[in-house]
Design an enzyme around this catalytic site. Structure first.
Site, PDB file in Angstrom:
ATOM      1  N   SER A 111       0.843  -1.181   0.000  1.00  0.00           N
ATOM      2  CA  SER A 111       0.000   0.000   0.000  1.00  0.00           C
ATOM      3  C   SER A 111       0.881   1.235   0.000  1.00  0.00           C
ATOM      4  O   SER A 111       2.044   1.172   0.418  1.00  0.00           O
ATOM      5  CB  SER A 111      -0.884  -0.031   1.242  1.00  0.00           C
ATOM      6  OG  SER A 111      -1.136   1.262   1.731  1.00  0.00           O
ATOM      7  N   ARG A 141     -22.121  -2.045 -46.157  1.00  0.00           N
ATOM      8  CA  ARG A 141     -21.084  -1.474 -45.269  1.00  0.00           C
ATOM      9  C   ARG A 141     -21.782  -0.628 -44.216  1.00  0.00           C
ATOM     10  O   ARG A 141     -22.583   0.250 -44.561  1.00  0.00           O
ATOM     11  CB  ARG A 141     -20.105  -0.577 -46.062  1.00  0.00           C
ATOM     12  CG  ARG A 141     -18.936   0.034 -45.259  1.00  0.00           C
ATOM     13  CD  ARG A 141     -17.608  -0.716 -45.442  1.00  0.00           C
ATOM     14  NE  ARG A 141     -17.728  -1.774 -46.415  1.00  0.00           N
ATOM     15  CZ  ARG A 141     -17.239  -1.743 -47.658  1.00  0.00           C
ATOM     16  NH1 ARG A 141     -16.516  -0.730 -48.049  1.00  0.00           N
ATOM     17  NH2 ARG A 141     -17.443  -2.752 -48.467  1.00  0.00           N
TER      18      ARG A 141
END
Lengths: 444, 444, 444, 444
Positions: free
Chosen positions: C274, C313
Site C-alpha cells: 500500500s 457497409r
C-alpha cells in the site's frame, strides 16, 4: 407482481405499469385532448364530452389491444379505433374528432409521462425512509468505532456514524438529481404526425398549452418525438442512485458475513430463512436490493443506445422504450424499498466491531506508527522496523505495540505512553466526526 | 492517437490521457499536497519545496511506472516510491514527507479530476461550434420545406429550420447538463487510508481546504473514495449528449443517402473518398460521430455497475474506472468534433427536398385531406375515400388532389381551390416556425 | 502499456494492437493480395513483387495514417495511397495494381483477423497456466474442509478441492468455447466494393482461395462485411470466460479478507503493498482480474448492438469495432494473466478453514441435525427444536451438539455418538470428492 | 402479453414465463425429486406419492408466493412451505420428506431449465420459417440486380439473391449456435445446501441421475450454483442471433423507405397503418423486430456481469437472473416471429431496383471504368479522368459512359462496345451467383 420478477419489483410499481393503469393513462390523454380542443373551439363541445365519457379503461379489452398493437407497432391504433367505435355508437359525428390532430406517439409518450408522474412520489417515499434511518443510525453511532476496510483488507479505524453519513449523502444527492430529472421530464408530448401540429392549423400551440394544463404537465417548446434526452436523463439518475443504493447494500452484506458479524438485518417472522438450513439469517433485503440494482446499468445503456432515433419517428428504438423505462423505475423502487426496510430495522454490533479491530493485533495501526517514526528515523528505516514488528506480532499473536516495545529503534523515539495508546481506535479517527457532520449538513 | 482508435479519438483528448499528461497530474497532486501541508505546518517548508521541485514528469519513466503498477494494483505506489527516492537523493529528511497522510486513491482520483477539468473546455468548444452552426442553419432554412419522415416513411412536411432547431435544443440541453455535472464532479479527493485523514491529526480539514485551493478544485464535505456518483453523473451526461449527437448524425447520414440526397457533408481535398470507388462521397463525419457515439452507452453502464464499491476502497471496480472515463470523454469529444465539422460545412439542397415531397404525388397530404373530409362525411367514409384516391394516385402516378378531383364524395366538400392547394407544403406547416423560434429561444 | 490502462492490459496484448503491429497486418494483406493476384494472372508478377517489397511497416508513418484516417473514416485509404505512392516511385506501372479489386473493409477486417490469430495462443497460454494450477490445488486439497458459504453466510462444509475443481471446469469450458470461436472467426475477408469481387471478373473466388492460403486463414463462403456474427461469438466467448475468471477472483478476494484469512496471494518483493499502510497484503491479482473482467460485459453488448450494420457497409457501427475488439481481447488476456499468477502462487490455510468452521459453534450442522430429526419427530417440531438449540448455542457460545444434548426431544432420537460427531465436517461432505473427480474428469 | 411489452413479446413466450407455467415447473421438480428419492430408497414410497400428488399448480396461490418470496429472497421457501403444509394435511409423515436434501437454488434453477427446454422448439420454429422464406427469396431473385450500398451510398450492383443468401447463412449460423447452447445448458441443478448433497449421504449422485432422468435433463458433473457459464452461453447465442435478425430488419426498413421503395412488407387488413396518416404503409414487422433486438445486448451484458457470483450462492446476482433470461428469450422469439412474418410476405420490386441503379447515371460503375483504365494510363491519371467524367455526368444528368465517350483519354483505351456495356449491372456482378450458391450450400 409476477413470480418471474417478484424479487425486483414491488406491488405499487407493478400496478403502475399494469394494463389497466396504462390504459387509463392513454385514455386520459384522449379525453384531455378532446376537452382542450373543444376549449379552443377546434372540435365541438359535445364531441369532447362524449369522447371523454367513453374514455374509461373499463370499456376496453387490454388483451385485444395488446394483440392488435402488433399490427401497427403501436397500441395507439387499436385504442383509438376502439375509442372511435365506442364514441360512434353514441354520437357518430363526435367519432371523427377522436384523437383529432394527434399522432400515435403523442398519446403513448404522454401516457408514459403521466405514469412517471405517479412513480415519482413512490420512489421519493422509499428514499426518504432510507435517509431518515441513516441519519438516525449515523447519529447513534457517531462514536462507534469499526475497521475501515480497503480492498477488503482491514485498515485504520473509522466510525460507523461516518460510514452511514457517507451512504446518506450519496443517496440524498441521488434523490435530488432524480427529482430534478423528473421535473424536467414531466412534459407533454404533442406534435401531430410530424411535430408541426399541422392538422390544427393555427391553433396548435394554444391546444398544446391547454392540454398540458389539463394533464398537469409542463408544455415544452416543441414536440420531442425523437429527442429522448429528458427521459434518458431520468433513467440515468436512477442508474446513479441505484449505484449508491447498491454500494450500501454490498457493504451491509459484507458486514453481515458470519466471519464479520457487525450488522444484521431485522428479523421478522420468517424473514431471512433458508429452504434447507435452519441456522441461516440471510441478508435478504440486501440481496433483493442488489438484484434490483444490478439490472439498471444495462437498461440505462439500452435506453441511451436507443436515443439515435430516425427523423421524426424512430424505427424500433422508440418502440423498445416502454419495457426499459418500466424496468428501470421498478428496479429503482424495489431497491429503495428493500433498503428502506433494511435500514429501518438494522442491528449494529459495536462490540463485534471493536473485537474485529482487536483481532488484527494492532496491525491496522502500523500506519500510525509509521507517521510517528518516519520523521525521526526516515521513511525507509521506519518501514523496516514496522515490517519486522508486524511479522513478530503476526507470528506471536501479540499486539503490534508490544512487538514495537521490544524494538530499540522504536522505543528510542516512541515513549511508553505513546506505545500504549497506539492501538486505541478512538485516538486515531482524525476528522471522522468532522466529516460526518459535514456530510449530514449537506443533506438538507 | 493510436491507429486502433483513430476514428473515435481526437488529438487533444488523446494527449490529455497520455502517459505524460497523467504523470503530470499525479505529480501536481503530490507537489500541491506538500505545499498545503507546509502551509499548515504539518511538514517542513523545505521538504515541501524539495518535493515540489522533484515532482516533474520528466524525472520519471512512464513505462517503468505502468509496469510496476501491476504489483500493487495502483500506479500511486511506484510513483510515490520513485518520487521519494528522488527527493531522498537531494534531501533525505524531506523524503519521509512525500505523500504525507495521503492514500493511493487520493492521488489517483484527484489526478483524474484535474484531467477532467482540462477536458471540459475541449468538449465545450466542440459543442459551441455545433450550436453556432445549427442556429445559422436553422435561420437560413426557416422556410425550407422538406418531408417529415416517420418510421422512415414519407410523412407530412416540416422545415429544415425546425429540424435543425430541435437538434440544437437537444444538444444545448446536453451541454448544459454536462457543464453542471463537471461543476459538481470537479472536487478534490483527500481522505487518507480510510477517509478520516487520521494521519494528519487535527489538521486534516485545514490541509484539505488548502490543497483544494492549490489545485483549483472544490473541497467536498468528505472523501468520496467509494461514492462515485458525481463521476457517474458526468459520464451519464456524456451518454445523454452523445445520444443527441448520434441522433443528428443518423438523420444526416439518412439525408445523405444517394436516393434522398438532401444534404451533403462538405468536401475537402480527399475527404469522403473510398479506397476503390471513385464516385463515392461518403458521410465520413457522421460515420465517425456514430462510431464514437455508439461506444458510450455500454461504457456508461460499465461505470454504473462499478459503483457498487466495497467499504473504503473497491475491489476491482475502482481500478477499472480509468479506461472507462477516458473512453467516454474521448468518444464524446470525438463525436462533438466530427459533428462540428459536419455542421459547419453542411450543404443543404432545398430543391431536392421539394422534389422528394413532389415525388410522393401528394400522398403525404392525405392526412390533410382527411382532416378536411372527416368532419363532413365522417371518419370512416373519409378513410375509404382517401384509400381509394391514394391507390389511384399510386397506380396512375398522378397527384392525390387529381385523384380526389375525380371523386364525388370529395369534390362535394372540397372546392377546387382547396384541392389545388392541398399539396402545397408551405400551407401545411402548422406551428413549424413557431416551434422553431421557441426552440431557439430556449437556447440562451 | 499506457498508464491509463496499466491494470487491465498486459504487455504482449498491448503490443499486439500497437500501431506497428496493426500496420504490419494491414501491409501483410496488401502484399499477399498482390501475390495471390499474380499467381492467378490477374496482375503482373513484377507488380506483385514490387508491392510486396514496399509493404513494410517501417516505410510508413503511423501518426500520419492515423490522422488521415479521419478524412475517409478508414485507415485503408491513407495506407493504400501511401503504398501506391511508394510503389509508384519504384515501378509506376505496378502502382495501379496496389489493392487491386479490394475494398477498405477487406484489408481492415482481414488485418484484425490476423491479429486475432496471434492473440489466440497468448490467451491460451494464460488459461492453461490457470488450469494446471487449479488441478494441482484441487488435488492437494481434495480433503481440506472449509465452510461452504451461501449468500455470504456460513453454510455446511465443502472441500477446497471441490471448489477449485468447479473453478477449473468452468474455465476449461470457457477456453474450449473460445478456441472453437477463434477457429470459426479466423476467416479471410475479401469481397471488393460490394462483396461480389466484380473488379476481378471471373477470378474472384480463385484469388480469394489463394489469398486465404497465403495468409493462413480459412476462405469463407462469401464476404461477411456486414455479417459480424463470427466475431460477435468470439467476443461473447471472452465474456463468458471472463465471467468465470471473475467468479474465481471474487471468491479468492473474499477468502483473503482479514476476517476470513483462508487464502493469500503469493508475496513477491513489493507485491500487494500500500502507499500508506505498511501492514497491507492486498489481493492485487484478484483486483486486477476483477478490474479487467468488469470491463468485458458492456463491451460485448456494444459489439452486439453494432451488429445491426447497414446493407453492404455499416455506418458507424463497423467503424466502432476495433477499440471494442482490442479492449475485450486485452481484458481477457489481462484477467487470465492475473489469475495465472494468483493461482500459481496461492497459499491456502487449512487450519484457518477449520477454525472458521469451528467458530460457528456447529450452527452450520443444523441442517444435518434437521435431516436426522425430521423423519423422527416431524419437520415442524424438528425445526423448533433446532431453533431453540441454535439460540442457546449462540448465546452461550457453545456447540450446537452440546445444546442439543440438553434437549430431550433431540437426545431421545440422537444418541451420544451421533451428537458427538455431528459437527465433524469430514463426515458431512456427501458427494464432495465424487463431484470433484467428475469435474476433473471433464477437463481433458 | 401485457401492454407494456406487447411489441417485444409474443403470446407463447409470454405464457411460458407466466406465474402458472413457472409454478408448474417448480412443482415438477419437487415431485420428480420425491419420486427419484423414493426410487433410491432415500424417502418412503408413499411419501413420494403424496408429495407428487400435492404438487399441482392449481393448489397454490401465485400471488401469495410472489409476495412471500421477498421474505426469503427466493420463491422456493414459500413454495416448499405451502407444499409441505398441503402434504402434511394428508400425510403428516410425508411432509418431512418434501424438498428432501435440496436447496432453494436447486429447484429454482432446474425449473428455469425446464422452461428453457420448452422455449427451444418455439424459437426453432420461428427461425426455420425465416430460413425457408429466405431460401425461396434468394432463389427467386438470384438474378435480380440492385444497388449495393456502402455507408448508405450507392455502390456497385449486387443481386437481391445474394443479399438474401447472406442473411440466411448468418441466421442459420445463429440457430446452429443457439441449439448447441441449449443442448449444453439443459442440465439438472442439484447440489443441496452447498453443492455436496451431504444431506443424502452416499446416495447423492444416484438420486441426481435418477432425478435428471425423471425430468428429461442431462446430469452434470456436479452442481453449478455459482457457475453460470452454460446459461450465459445460451444468452450470448441469442445476442448473436438477434444481431443477425436486426441486421436484416434494418436492411429491409431501409429498402422500404419511400425514396428507395425496393421492398415492402405484406399488407394484411389493418397492418402497417398509422393513427393519423391514411397513406402510411409502415414497416411494422421490421420495427417490432428491431425493438426486440435492441433490448438483447444490454440484457446479455447484465447476465455476464452477474456471473461473478459469490462462493456457493450469489448475493443479488443470481436473484437478478430470471427476468433477464425471460426477457432475452422473449425478445429473441419476438424478433424471430416478426421476421418470419416479414420474410414470408415480403414483396420485392425488381423494376424499382433497376431504376435506382439507373438513377445514379452510371456513377456506381466508375470503379469498373477505373479497373479498365488504370492499367492503361496509370492509377493517378485514371482517377482524374473519372473524376472529371463523374462531375460532367452529375451536372449534365447524363450517363457516365456518355461523359467518358467525350473524353479522349478514355476513348483511346475503351472502345465503344465497352463503353456501351459499362453500366450494364448484369455484366458487373463478379462472383455474386457463385457466392450465393456457396452460402446456400452452407445451410444444411
Amino acid at each position: 407482481v409476477g413470480i418471474i420478477d417478484s424479487l425486483t419489483v414491488t406491488g405499487p410499481l407493478a400496478n403502475l405499469f399494469s394494463d389497466d393503469s396504462i390504459l387509463q393513462a392513454v385514455l386520459r390523454f384522449e379525453a384531455a385532448l378532446a376537452r382542450a380542443e373543444a376549449a379552443c373551439n377546434v372540435i365541438p363541445q359535445d364531441a369532447a364530452k362524449d369522447i371523454a365519457q367513453a374514455a374509461q379503461a373499463g370499456n376496453f379489452s387490454a388483451e385485444k389491444i395488446a394483440k392488435e398493437a402488433r399490427l401497427s407497432a403501436t397500441l395507439a391504433v387499436p385504442v383509438v379505433n376502439a375509442l372511435r367505435k365506442l364514441v360512434h355508437s353514441k354520437n357518430p359525428e363526435a367519432a371523427s374528432f377522436v384523437h383529432w390532430g394527434a399522432t400515435s406517439q403523442d398519446v403513448c409518450d404522454t401516457a408514459m409521462i403521466l405514469l412517471l408522474k405517479e412513480a415519482q412520489p413512490i420512489l421519493e417515499a422509499g428514499l426518504l425512509r432510507i435517509e431518515t434511518s441513516l441519519r438516525r443510525l449515523s447519529d447513534e453511532h457517531a462514536h462507534t468505532v469499526m475497521l475501515g476496510r480497503t480492498l477488503l483488507q482491514a485498515a485504520g479505524p473509522i466510525t460507523f456514524g461516518l460510514k452511514a453519513a457517507a451512504w446518506l449523502a450519496a443517496i440524498h444527492r441521488g434523490r435530488t438529481q432524480i427529482n430534478a430529472a423528473f421535473n424536467q421530464a414531466l412534459v407533454l408530448q404533442f406534435g401531430g404526425a410530424t411535430g408541426t401540429l399541422a392538422a390544427l392549423g393555427n391553433e396548435g400551440l394554444k391546444v398544446s398549452q391547454k392540454l398540458a394544463e389539463e394533464l398537469g404537465l409542463a408544455c415544452p417548446e416543441a414536440g420531442w418525438h425523437t429527442h429522448r434526452d429528458r427521459l434518458a436523463t431520468l433513467l440515468c439518475a436512477c442508474g446513479v442512485l441505484t449505484g449508491s443504493l447498491g454500494k450500501m447494500a454490498r457493504d451491509l452484506a459484507l458486514l453481515m458475513q458470519t466471519e464479520v458479524g457487525e450488522a444484521a438485518e431485522g428479523v421478522k417472522s420468517g424473514r431471512g430463512g433458508s429452504s434447507t438450513m435452519p441456522h441461516k439469517r440471510n441478508p435478504v433485503g440486501c440481496v433483493e436490493a442488489l438484484a434490483s440494482v444490478s439490472r439498471v446499468p444495462a437498461l440505462v445503456s439500452s435506453f441511451l443506445s436507443g436515443m439515435v432515433q430516425e427523423h421524426e419517428r424512430g424505427v424500433g428504438n422508440w418502440q423498445a422504450e416502454w419495457p426499459i423505462i418500466a424496468d428501470v423505475i421498478q428496479a429503482t423502487g424495489a431497491a429503495a424499498a428493500a433498503m428502506a426496510e433494511v435500514t429501518e430495522a438494522l442491528t449494529i454490533d459495536p462490540a463485534r466491531m471493536r473485537a474485529n479491530i482487536d483481532a488484527t493485533h494492532g496491525a491496522v495501526f502500523a500506519e500510525r506508527a509509521m507517521f510517528l517514526l518516519a520523521p525521526k528515523i526516515g521513511h525507509e528505516k521506519a518501514q523496516k522496523v514496522l515490517e519486522t514488528a508486524l511479522a513478530a506480532s503476526r507470528q506471536q499473536k501479540r499486539k503490534l505495540s508490544e512487538a514495537l516495545a521490544q524494538t530499540p529503534e522504536a522505543t528510542e523515539h516512541l515513549d511508553a505512553a505513546t506505545l500504549q495508546s497506539l492501538e486505541d481506535p478512538d485516538q486515531y479517527l482524525g476528522m471522522a466526526e468532522e466529516f460526518r457532520k459535514r456530510l449530514l449538513d449537506s443533506v438538507k
